[in-house]
Design a protein around this motif. Structure first.
Motif, PDB file in Angstrom:
ATOM      1  N   PHE A 169       0.836  -1.203   0.000  1.00 14.78           N
ATOM      2  CA  PHE A 169       0.000   0.000   0.000  1.00 14.78           C
ATOM      3  C   PHE A 169       0.867   1.248   0.000  1.00 14.78           C
ATOM      4  O   PHE A 169       1.973   1.248   0.536  1.00 14.78           O
ATOM      5  CB  PHE A 169      -0.918   0.000   1.229  1.00 14.78           C
ATOM      6  CG  PHE A 169      -1.781  -1.232   1.291  1.00 14.78           C
ATOM      7  CD1 PHE A 169      -3.013  -1.253   0.678  1.00 14.78           C
ATOM      8  CD2 PHE A 169      -1.327  -2.381   1.917  1.00 14.78           C
ATOM      9  CE1 PHE A 169      -3.794  -2.394   0.692  1.00 14.78           C
ATOM     10  CE2 PHE A 169      -2.097  -3.530   1.945  1.00 14.78           C
ATOM     11  CZ  PHE A 169      -3.329  -3.543   1.325  1.00 14.78           C
ATOM     12  N   ALA A 170       0.342   2.313  -0.554  1.00 11.55           N
ATOM     13  CA  ALA A 170       1.070   3.576  -0.620  1.00 11.55           C
ATOM     14  C   ALA A 170       1.051   4.308   0.722  1.00 11.55           C
ATOM     15  O   ALA A 170       1.993   5.024   1.049  1.00 11.55           O
ATOM     16  CB  ALA A 170       0.478   4.474  -1.706  1.00 11.55           C
ATOM     17  N   ARG A 171      -0.024   4.109   1.472  1.00  8.50           N
ATOM     18  CA  ARG A 171      -0.195   4.841   2.730  1.00  8.50           C
ATOM     19  C   ARG A 171      -0.789   3.921   3.792  1.00  8.50           C
ATOM     20  O   ARG A 171      -1.469   2.947   3.491  1.00  8.50           O
ATOM     21  CB  ARG A 171      -1.125   6.042   2.518  1.00  8.50           C
ATOM     22  CG  ARG A 171      -0.617   7.048   1.521  1.00  8.50           C
ATOM     23  CD  ARG A 171      -1.673   8.078   1.119  1.00  8.50           C
ATOM     24  NE  ARG A 171      -2.951   7.547   0.682  1.00  8.50           N
ATOM     25  CZ  ARG A 171      -3.170   6.946  -0.486  1.00  8.50           C
ATOM     26  NH1 ARG A 171      -2.193   6.763  -1.342  1.00  8.50           N
ATOM     27  NH2 ARG A 171      -4.371   6.510  -0.812  1.00  8.50           N
ATOM     28  N   GLU A 172      -0.554   4.279   5.017  1.00 13.81           N
ATOM     29  CA  GLU A 172      -1.096   3.514   6.141  1.00 13.81           C
ATOM     30  C   GLU A 172      -2.622   3.485   6.102  1.00 13.81           C
ATOM     31  O   GLU A 172      -3.240   2.462   6.408  1.00 13.81           O
ATOM     32  CB  GLU A 172      -0.602   4.131   7.452  1.00 13.81           C
ATOM     33  CG  GLU A 172      -0.936   3.343   8.678  1.00 13.81           C
ATOM     34  CD  GLU A 172      -0.318   3.940   9.933  1.00 13.81           C
ATOM     35  OE1 GLU A 172      -0.444   3.285  10.982  1.00 13.81           O
ATOM     36  OE2 GLU A 172       0.272   5.030   9.881  1.00 13.81           O
ATOM     37  N   GLU A 173      -3.240   4.592   5.706  1.00 24.19           N
ATOM     38  CA  GLU A 173      -4.708   4.671   5.673  1.00 24.19           C
ATOM     39  C   GLU A 173      -5.307   3.668   4.689  1.00 24.19           C
ATOM     40  O   GLU A 173      -6.327   3.056   4.973  1.00 24.19           O
ATOM     41  CB  GLU A 173      -5.180   6.079   5.289  1.00 24.19           C
ATOM     42  CG  GLU A 173      -4.703   7.189   6.179  1.00 24.19           C
ATOM     43  CD  GLU A 173      -3.319   7.692   5.801  1.00 24.19           C
ATOM     44  OE1 GLU A 173      -3.041   7.928   4.610  1.00 24.19           O
ATOM     45  OE2 GLU A 173      -2.489   7.839   6.715  1.00 24.19           O
ATOM     46  N   THR A 174      -4.673   3.517   3.521  1.00 16.43           N
ATOM     47  CA  THR A 174      -5.227   2.575   2.548  1.00 16.43           C
ATOM     48  C   THR A 174      -5.014   1.134   3.016  1.00 16.43           C
ATOM     49  O   THR A 174      -5.873   0.285   2.804  1.00 16.43           O
ATOM     50  CB  THR A 174      -4.646   2.787   1.137  1.00 16.43           C
ATOM     51  OG1 THR A 174      -3.231   2.688   1.180  1.00 16.43           O
ATOM     52  CG2 THR A 174      -5.055   4.133   0.575  1.00 16.43           C
ATOM     53  N   ARG A 175      -3.885   0.882   3.671  1.00 13.92           N
ATOM     54  CA  ARG A 175      -3.669  -0.457   4.215  1.00 13.92           C
ATOM     55  C   ARG A 175      -4.723  -0.793   5.259  1.00 13.92           C
ATOM     56  O   ARG A 175      -5.306  -1.875   5.260  1.00 13.92           O
ATOM     57  CB  ARG A 175      -2.285  -0.575   4.846  1.00 13.92           C
ATOM     58  CG  ARG A 175      -2.052  -1.985   5.418  1.00 13.92           C
ATOM     59  CD  ARG A 175      -1.017  -2.080   6.490  1.00 13.92           C
ATOM     60  NE  ARG A 175      -1.271  -1.157   7.566  1.00 13.92           N
ATOM     61  CZ  ARG A 175      -0.318  -0.689   8.347  1.00 13.92           C
ATOM     62  NH1 ARG A 175       0.935  -1.024   8.154  1.00 13.92           N
ATOM     63  NH2 ARG A 175      -0.615   0.136   9.328  1.00 13.92           N
ATOM     64  N   ASP A 176      -5.006   0.144   6.149  1.00 14.42           N
ATOM     65  CA  ASP A 176      -5.989  -0.090   7.199  1.00 14.42           C
ATOM     66  C   ASP A 176      -7.389  -0.289   6.628  1.00 14.42           C
ATOM     67  O   ASP A 176      -8.145  -1.145   7.092  1.00 14.42           O
ATOM     68  CB  ASP A 176      -5.970   1.058   8.209  1.00 14.42           C
ATOM     69  CG  ASP A 176      -4.660   1.125   8.990  1.00 14.42           C
ATOM     70  OD1 ASP A 176      -3.873   0.149   8.936  1.00 14.42           O
ATOM     71  OD2 ASP A 176      -4.410   2.163   9.636  1.00 14.42           O
ATOM     72  N   ALA A 177      -7.737   0.487   5.613  1.00 11.71           N
ATOM     73  CA  ALA A 177      -9.057   0.333   4.990  1.00 11.71           C
ATOM     74  C   ALA A 177      -9.169  -1.037   4.325  1.00 11.71           C
ATOM     75  O   ALA A 177     -10.198  -1.712   4.466  1.00 11.71           O
ATOM     76  CB  ALA A 177      -9.283   1.440   3.957  1.00 11.71           C
ATOM     77  N   PHE A 178      -8.138  -1.455   3.634  1.00 12.05           N
ATOM     78  CA  PHE A 178      -8.144  -2.758   2.975  1.00 12.05           C
ATOM     79  C   PHE A 178      -8.210  -3.880   4.015  1.00 12.05           C
ATOM     80  O   PHE A 178      -8.986  -4.822   3.875  1.00 12.05           O
ATOM     81  CB  PHE A 178      -6.887  -2.919   2.117  1.00 12.05           C
ATOM     82  CG  PHE A 178      -6.834  -4.198   1.335  1.00 12.05           C
ATOM     83  CD1 PHE A 178      -7.362  -4.261   0.061  1.00 12.05           C
ATOM     84  CD2 PHE A 178      -6.245  -5.337   1.865  1.00 12.05           C
ATOM     85  CE1 PHE A 178      -7.306  -5.444  -0.675  1.00 12.05           C
ATOM     86  CE2 PHE A 178      -6.182  -6.519   1.150  1.00 12.05           C
ATOM     87  CZ  PHE A 178      -6.720  -6.574  -0.125  1.00 12.05           C
ATOM     88  N   ALA A 179      -7.402  -3.791   5.063  1.00 13.43           N
ATOM     89  CA  ALA A 179      -7.354  -4.839   6.088  1.00 13.43           C
ATOM     90  C   ALA A 179      -8.698  -4.999   6.790  1.00 13.43           C
ATOM     91  O   ALA A 179      -9.078  -6.111   7.174  1.00 13.43           O
ATOM     92  CB  ALA A 179      -6.251  -4.544   7.094  1.00 13.43           C
ATOM     93  N   ALA A 180      -9.442  -3.902   6.935  1.00 10.72           N
ATOM     94  CA  ALA A 180     -10.747  -3.957   7.605  1.00 10.72           C
ATOM     95  C   ALA A 180     -11.780  -4.708   6.772  1.00 10.72           C
ATOM     96  O   ALA A 180     -12.666  -5.368   7.324  1.00 10.72           O
ATOM     97  CB  ALA A 180     -11.242  -2.548   7.915  1.00 10.72           C
ATOM     98  N   ASN A 181     -11.671  -4.622   5.449  1.00 10.97           N
ATOM     99  CA  ASN A 181     -12.642  -5.278   4.575  1.00 10.97           C
ATOM    100  C   ASN A 181     -12.018  -5.484   3.191  1.00 10.97           C
ATOM    101  O   ASN A 181     -12.301  -4.726   2.259  1.00 10.97           O
ATOM    102  CB  ASN A 181     -13.915  -4.440   4.484  1.00 10.97           C
ATOM    103  CG  ASN A 181     -15.043  -5.189   3.826  1.00 10.97           C
ATOM    104  OD1 ASN A 181     -14.962  -6.387   3.554  1.00 10.97           O
ATOM    105  ND2 ASN A 181     -16.122  -4.472   3.537  1.00 10.97           N
TER     106      ASN A 181
END
Length: 181
Positions: A148-160
């Protein structure tokens, strides 16, 4: 400051118009509206197509995922820098590994161990843009590695992950074709 300027400042004279500064400001502002440049929430301007490669590689070294061992994410559950003694070439990129066993496993099944979508951020791919992933922002989901490019996108992906992976998978073939041009 010259004596004339000091005197003018003390008398309340208006500052001189500086056209050079105006032109620099206009060029900078115009650049943010140029094709291929966009804004992501809270991150400032970013290049929407960060590379013309199907696999994200360092443009100077040719290393995929900045030289990190792709199997370390599975085996050690963390990023590990690979060594020059254990390299393999796949998809026109040089991959590094921490040991011969990891290298051999990758060579046997690169489609399993390489980052999905060539190392591009799947959340951004789902939005229709290509942004290179970072080896520091990662997750393993469904026995596949995602960067992922950013922590926010990783967290969003990991959640769902399912909706992002589904949309990224649908968009990836056309985006991948564009990268190759």
């Amino acid at each position: 400051m010259t004596a004339q300027r000091q005197e003018a400042n003390q008398m309340g004279a208006k500052p001189h118009f500086r056209p050079g500064i105006m032109w620099i400001a206009l060029v900078l502002l115009a650049g943010f509206g140029a094709p291929g440049v966009g804004w992501l929430a809270g991150s400032g301007p970013v290049a929407l197509a960060t590379t013309t490669e199907r696999v994200v590689t360092n443009r100077y070294s040719g290393l995929a995922i900045e030289g990190y061992d792709p199997l370390a994410y599975f085996v050690d559950a963390r990023p590990e820098v690979g060594l020059p003694d254990f390299e393999a070439v796949e998809w026109s990129a040089v991959w590094r590994f921490t040991n011969e066993g990891n290298r051999a496993s990758f060579v046997a099944h690169p489609e399993v161990y390489a980052p999905q979508y060539g190392g591009y951020d799947p959340v951004d791919l789902a939005r229709g843009i290509t942004v290179a992933g970072s080896p520091m922002f990662w997750t393993v989901a469904g026995q596949r590695l995602y960067l992922f490019a950013r922590e926010e996108t990783r967290d969003a992906f990991a959640a769902n992950p399912a909706p992002y992976a589904k949309e990224a998978t649908l968009r990836w073939p056309s985006l991948e074709d564009q990268l190759a041009q």
